[in-house]
Design a protein around this motif. Structure first.
Motif, PDB file in Angstrom:
ATOM      1  N   MET A 381      18.314  15.934 -26.213  1.00  0.00           N
ATOM      2  CA  MET A 381      16.912  16.201 -26.585  1.00  0.00           C
ATOM      3  C   MET A 381      16.178  16.946 -25.478  1.00  0.00           C
ATOM      4  SD  MET A 381      15.837  12.843 -28.798  1.00  0.00           S
ATOM      5  CE  MET A 381      15.962  11.687 -27.476  1.00  0.00           C
ATOM      6  N   ARG A 382      16.418  16.519 -24.214  1.00  0.00           N
ATOM      7  CA  ARG A 382      15.753  17.206 -23.091  1.00  0.00           C
ATOM      8  C   ARG A 382      16.179  18.668 -23.060  1.00  0.00           C
ATOM      9  NH1 ARG A 382      15.922  12.155 -19.409  1.00  0.00           N
ATOM     10  NH2 ARG A 382      18.160  12.446 -19.490  1.00  0.00           N
ATOM     11  N   LEU A 383      17.489  18.904 -23.249  1.00  0.00           N
ATOM     12  CA  LEU A 383      18.003  20.268 -23.179  1.00  0.00           C
ATOM     13  C   LEU A 383      17.392  21.134 -24.283  1.00  0.00           C
ATOM     14  CD1 LEU A 383      20.125  22.052 -21.692  1.00  0.00           C
ATOM     15  CD2 LEU A 383      21.728  21.437 -23.497  1.00  0.00           C
ATOM     16  N   ILE A 384      17.351  20.616 -25.490  1.00  0.00           N
ATOM     17  CA  ILE A 384      16.843  21.395 -26.625  1.00  0.00           C
ATOM     18  C   ILE A 384      15.344  21.709 -26.445  1.00  0.00           C
ATOM     19  CG2 ILE A 384      16.342  21.230 -29.106  1.00  0.00           C
ATOM     20  CD1 ILE A 384      19.100  19.897 -29.423  1.00  0.00           C
ATOM     21  N   VAL A 385      14.565  20.699 -26.040  1.00  0.00           N
ATOM     22  CA  VAL A 385      13.123  20.940 -25.841  1.00  0.00           C
ATOM     23  C   VAL A 385      12.915  21.950 -24.717  1.00  0.00           C
ATOM     24  CG1 VAL A 385      10.950  19.884 -25.100  1.00  0.00           C
ATOM     25  CG2 VAL A 385      12.470  18.634 -26.588  1.00  0.00           C
ATOM     26  N   ALA A 386      13.653  21.767 -23.615  1.00  0.00           N
ATOM     27  CA  ALA A 386      13.460  22.658 -22.469  1.00  0.00           C
ATOM     28  C   ALA A 386      13.816  24.099 -22.843  1.00  0.00           C
ATOM     29  CB  ALA A 386      14.315  22.181 -21.302  1.00  0.00           C
ATOM     30  N   LYS A 387      14.928  24.274 -23.547  1.00  0.00           N
ATOM     31  CA  LYS A 387      15.344  25.629 -23.940  1.00  0.00           C
ATOM     32  C   LYS A 387      14.301  26.261 -24.861  1.00  0.00           C
ATOM     33  CE  LYS A 387      19.705  26.293 -22.376  1.00  0.00           C
ATOM     34  NZ  LYS A 387      20.251  27.496 -21.764  1.00  0.00           N
ATOM     35  N   LEU A 388      13.806  25.447 -25.762  1.00  0.00           N
ATOM     36  CA  LEU A 388      12.828  25.931 -26.747  1.00  0.00           C
ATOM     37  C   LEU A 388      11.547  26.408 -26.040  1.00  0.00           C
ATOM     38  CD1 LEU A 388      13.134  25.957 -29.814  1.00  0.00           C
ATOM     39  CD2 LEU A 388      11.897  23.795 -29.897  1.00  0.00           C
ATOM     40  N   LEU A 389      11.015  25.541 -25.166  1.00  0.00           N
ATOM     41  CA  LEU A 389       9.739  25.875 -24.529  1.00  0.00           C
ATOM     42  C   LEU A 389       9.904  26.930 -23.442  1.00  0.00           C
ATOM     43  CD1 LEU A 389       7.948  22.412 -24.297  1.00  0.00           C
ATOM     44  CD2 LEU A 389       7.710  24.175 -26.028  1.00  0.00           C
ATOM     45  N   TYR A 390      11.093  27.018 -22.863  1.00  0.00           N
ATOM     46  CA  TYR A 390      11.316  28.060 -21.857  1.00  0.00           C
ATOM     47  C   TYR A 390      11.291  29.436 -22.530  1.00  0.00           C
ATOM     48  CZ  TYR A 390      13.119  30.569 -17.874  1.00  0.00           C
ATOM     49  OH  TYR A 390      13.233  31.455 -16.827  1.00  0.00           O
ATOM     50  N   ASN A 391      11.877  29.506 -23.708  1.00  0.00           N
ATOM     51  CA  ASN A 391      12.072  30.806 -24.360  1.00  0.00           C
ATOM     52  C   ASN A 391      10.953  31.236 -25.299  1.00  0.00           C
ATOM     53  OD1 ASN A 391      14.924  31.932 -23.690  1.00  0.00           O
ATOM     54  ND2 ASN A 391      15.215  29.732 -23.960  1.00  0.00           N
ATOM     55  N   PHE A 392      10.212  30.253 -25.811  1.00  0.00           N
ATOM     56  CA  PHE A 392       9.222  30.612 -26.845  1.00  0.00           C
ATOM     57  C   PHE A 392       7.852  30.006 -26.576  1.00  0.00           C
ATOM     58  CE2 PHE A 392      13.324  30.411 -29.100  1.00  0.00           C
ATOM     59  CZ  PHE A 392      13.374  31.687 -29.637  1.00  0.00           C
ATOM     60  N   ASP A 393       6.817  30.737 -27.041  1.00  0.00           N
ATOM     61  CA  ASP A 393       5.508  30.107 -27.223  1.00  0.00           C
ATOM     62  C   ASP A 393       5.470  29.649 -28.674  1.00  0.00           C
ATOM     63  OD1 ASP A 393       4.557  30.476 -24.698  1.00  0.00           O
ATOM     64  OD2 ASP A 393       3.680  32.451 -25.121  1.00  0.00           O
ATOM     65  N   LEU A 394       5.128  28.396 -28.852  1.00  0.00           N
ATOM     66  CA  LEU A 394       5.162  27.826 -30.218  1.00  0.00           C
ATOM     67  C   LEU A 394       3.757  27.702 -30.776  1.00  0.00           C
ATOM     68  CD1 LEU A 394       8.015  26.826 -29.202  1.00  0.00           C
ATOM     69  CD2 LEU A 394       7.619  24.800 -30.578  1.00  0.00           C
ATOM     70  N   GLU A 395       3.645  27.911 -32.074  1.00  0.00           N
ATOM     71  CA  GLU A 395       2.341  27.786 -32.724  1.00  0.00           C
ATOM     72  C   GLU A 395       2.552  27.327 -34.164  1.00  0.00           C
ATOM     73  OE1 GLU A 395      -0.581  31.002 -34.178  1.00  0.00           O
ATOM     74  OE2 GLU A 395      -0.332  31.302 -32.002  1.00  0.00           O
ATOM     75  N   SER A 396       1.652  26.461 -34.615  1.00  0.00           N
ATOM     76  CA  SER A 396       1.768  26.035 -36.018  1.00  0.00           C
ATOM     77  C   SER A 396       0.411  25.594 -36.527  1.00  0.00           C
ATOM     78  CB  SER A 396       2.744  24.866 -36.122  1.00  0.00           C
ATOM     79  OG  SER A 396       2.781  24.414 -37.445  1.00  0.00           O
ATOM     80  N   HIS A 397       0.164  25.868 -37.800  1.00  0.00           N
ATOM     81  CA  HIS A 397      -1.111  25.439 -38.376  1.00  0.00           C
ATOM     82  C   HIS A 397      -0.911  24.258 -39.314  1.00  0.00           C
ATOM     83  CE1 HIS A 397      -3.131  28.589 -36.391  1.00  0.00           C
ATOM     84  NE2 HIS A 397      -2.390  29.519 -36.967  1.00  0.00           N
ATOM     85  N   VAL A 398       0.123  23.517 -39.050  1.00  0.00           N
ATOM     86  CA  VAL A 398       0.418  22.373 -39.908  1.00  0.00           C
ATOM     87  C   VAL A 398      -0.703  21.337 -39.759  1.00  0.00           C
ATOM     88  CG1 VAL A 398       1.786  21.141 -38.165  1.00  0.00           C
ATOM     89  CG2 VAL A 398       2.319  20.825 -40.559  1.00  0.00           C
ATOM     90  N   GLY A 399      -1.096  20.733 -40.860  1.00  0.00           N
ATOM     91  CA  GLY A 399      -2.216  19.780 -40.832  1.00  0.00           C
ATOM     92  C   GLY A 399      -1.774  18.380 -40.453  1.00  0.00           C
ATOM     93  N   THR A 400      -2.757  17.483 -40.306  1.00  0.00           N
ATOM     94  CA  THR A 400      -2.407  16.117 -39.906  1.00  0.00           C
ATOM     95  C   THR A 400      -1.652  15.386 -41.019  1.00  0.00           C
ATOM     96  OG1 THR A 400      -4.602  15.488 -40.578  1.00  0.00           O
ATOM     97  CG2 THR A 400      -4.207  15.629 -38.188  1.00  0.00           C
ATOM     98  N   ASP A 401      -1.746  15.898 -42.261  1.00  0.00           N
ATOM     99  CA  ASP A 401      -1.025  15.207 -43.338  1.00  0.00           C
ATOM    100  C   ASP A 401       0.494  15.367 -43.196  1.00  0.00           C
ATOM    101  OD1 ASP A 401      -0.940  17.824 -44.033  1.00  0.00           O
ATOM    102  OD2 ASP A 401      -1.200  17.480 -46.191  1.00  0.00           O
ATOM    103  N   TRP A 402       0.934  16.197 -42.263  1.00  0.00           N
ATOM    104  CA  TRP A 402       2.388  16.321 -42.013  1.00  0.00           C
ATOM    105  C   TRP A 402       2.968  14.970 -41.594  1.00  0.00           C
ATOM    106  CZ3 TRP A 402       6.073  15.657 -38.176  1.00  0.00           C
ATOM    107  CH2 TRP A 402       7.319  16.264 -38.406  1.00  0.00           C
TER     108      TRP A 402
END
Ligand code: HEM
Length: 424
Positions: A381-402
């Motif tokens: 999990m640490r590896l996947i999160v770190a790789k994701l955030l190192y390589n990308f800026d993430l954005e989502s407009h998902v609502g709280t009902d998710w």
């Protein structure tokens, strides 16, 4: 003469039949009366005389588990139990003989009481379902080397390979359903560990039939739990289970059998589960099949669920996501430098882990039957999160009902659509 004799025989038969019918009718009447008496008197016993009668909880739940089963079948189990604790406090009676604790001090007591699951399709108990404590301990000893820190260091290249594959897949897409992408990644990793070959989900950017069946059939799981819970329903189900369902179950199981058998025949010098346990000769082939199937479930959707939930928390809390992203991009000069040895040293990334040790919350359970894959899960999990955030800026407009999601033993996760901007 013969007709006279026949008349006599018929007469005798009729009398036997009549007395049999009368006896059956009496038995049925007695059973009905007993049932009515039991149904009328049990609530009095359950509410006033039962050893748990003083524990808070809904009166109906004290008399029957039906409200709990309905919540399970509707996927509302977590919401149902949370609401009960909000109303009744840290200890709740949610069934005639069932207590739920939200107080961390209960962990030790709960772990003494083990819930057992049905055996696999080959009638062998996998490690989590093994009712015999001594057999469980022996299995645990056999599998432990495959989940040790030493094994994990050898498995690191495999984890990195799939984390990088995930990044490459995400770069092609732009807008990504993170629920799926994380499923693809964790299933591919575990297939290499349990089958010695990938499932190819990241490659095909889609589920295989086998994985799709796992997710498509989650809603059936609470029914199976209900059936397994009561000895009578379990027995009736075993007798009446339609042949088509038996075949479906066996076909699904055979997916694992074929792959594990092939991997064992072929041999391997990769550090997968079998190369780390197979030398012990302590396992029969049937044990291997039953446990491989367990690993493919216990070691995939759990990790993917946590990662999807974490991704949701990050995209809906951009300030926290920035702290974490800055930490990762500051520590590692490039994506390839991210390693499972360095990641546990990151303060913000591991803040939850540190909290978790103090807290009452034990997502991996505790005691001799806690999660054997806990270290693997943390590294992955640490590896996947770190790789994701190192390589990308993430954005989502998902609502709280998710967050309003159903759980049918495993979470029925909604799609989590995120825009991923490659930054390096
Ligand atoms: C975030 C990820 C994970 C979570 C939250 C988690 C949680 C748990 C929990 C709570 C248990 C105890 C279940 C019970 O007592 O009925 C358990 C057992 C188990 N988990 Fe995990 N798990 C995770 C990842 C993994 C991984 C990656 C594997 C690797 C194959 C794995 C394999 C197992 C096995 C084999 C058991 C049974 C252990 C035994 O009975 O001795 N889990 N897990």
């Amino acid at each position: 003469m013969s007709s006279y004799q026949t008349f006599h025989v018929m007469d005798g038969l009729q009398r036997v039949l009549a007395s049999f019918c009368a006896a059956s009718a009496t038995a049925a009447l007695l059973a009905a009366v007993s049932f009515v008496l039991y149904s009328l008197s049990y609530p009095i016993y359950a509410l006033f005389l039962h050893p748990l009668s003083s524990v808070p909880g809904p009166k109906l739940s004290a008399c029957t588990r039906i409200p709990y089963w309905v919540a399970c079948i509707q996927g509302r189990r977590v919401r149902h139990m949370t609401k009960l604790h909000q109303i009744y406090g840290p200890v709740v009676r949610f069934g005639p003989n069932d207590l739920s604790y939200s107080d961390g001090r209960a962990w030790r007591d709960i772990c003494l009481e083990v819930r057992f699951h049905a055996p696999s399709a080959n009638s062998v108990h996998n490690i989590i379902a093994e009712p015999d404590h001594a057999k469980h301990a022996a299995l645990r000893q056999v599998f432990s080397p495959a989940f040790s820190e030493q094994a994990l260091r050898r498995q690191e290249p495999l984890l990195r390979k799939y984390a990088d594959f995930m990044i490459a897949r995400a770069r092609q897409a732009g807008t990504v359903n993170m629920t799926q992408l994380l499923n693809f990644t964790t299933f591919d990793i575990m297939a290499e560990l349990a089958f010695g070959e990938p499932l190819g989900l990241l490659e095909r950017n889609g589920y295989s039939d086998w994985v799709a069946t796992v997710f498509d059939t989650v809603r059936v799981l609470p029914y199976l739990q209900l059936i397994e819970f009561y000895p009578l329903s379990r027995m009736i189900f075993r007798l009446l289970e339609p042949k088509s369902v038996v075949k479906m179950r066996l076909d699904h199981f055979n997916h694992t059998v074929t792959r594990v058998t092939k991997r064992l025949e072929k041999g391997s010098d990769k550090p997968d589960i079998w190369s780390l346990v197979v030398d012990s000769h302590a396992l029969l082939l049937d044990d291997m099949h039953a446990n491989a199937e367990l690993f493919m479930i216990a070691g995939t959707e759990t990790t993917a669920s946590l990662l999807t939930g974490l991704t949701y928390c990050l995209v809906t809390n951009p300030d926290k996501m920035k702290i974490l992203t800055d930490e990762i991009r500051h520590v590692f000069p490039r994506s390839n430098a991210i390693s499972i040895e360095e990641l546990p040293k990151l303060k913000y990334l591991n803040a939850y882990y540190a909290d978790d040790k103090r807290d009452a919350h034990q997502p991996f359970s505790i005691g001799p039957r806690n999660c054997i894959g806990m270290n693997l899960a943390w590294h992955e999990m640490r590896l996947i999160v770190a790789k994701l955030l190192y390589n990308f800026d993430l954005e989502s407009h998902v609502g709280t009902d998710w967050l309003d999601q159903n759980v049918y033993v495993i979470w029925d996760r909604k799609p989590l659509m995120c825009r991923l901007k490659y930054v390096k």
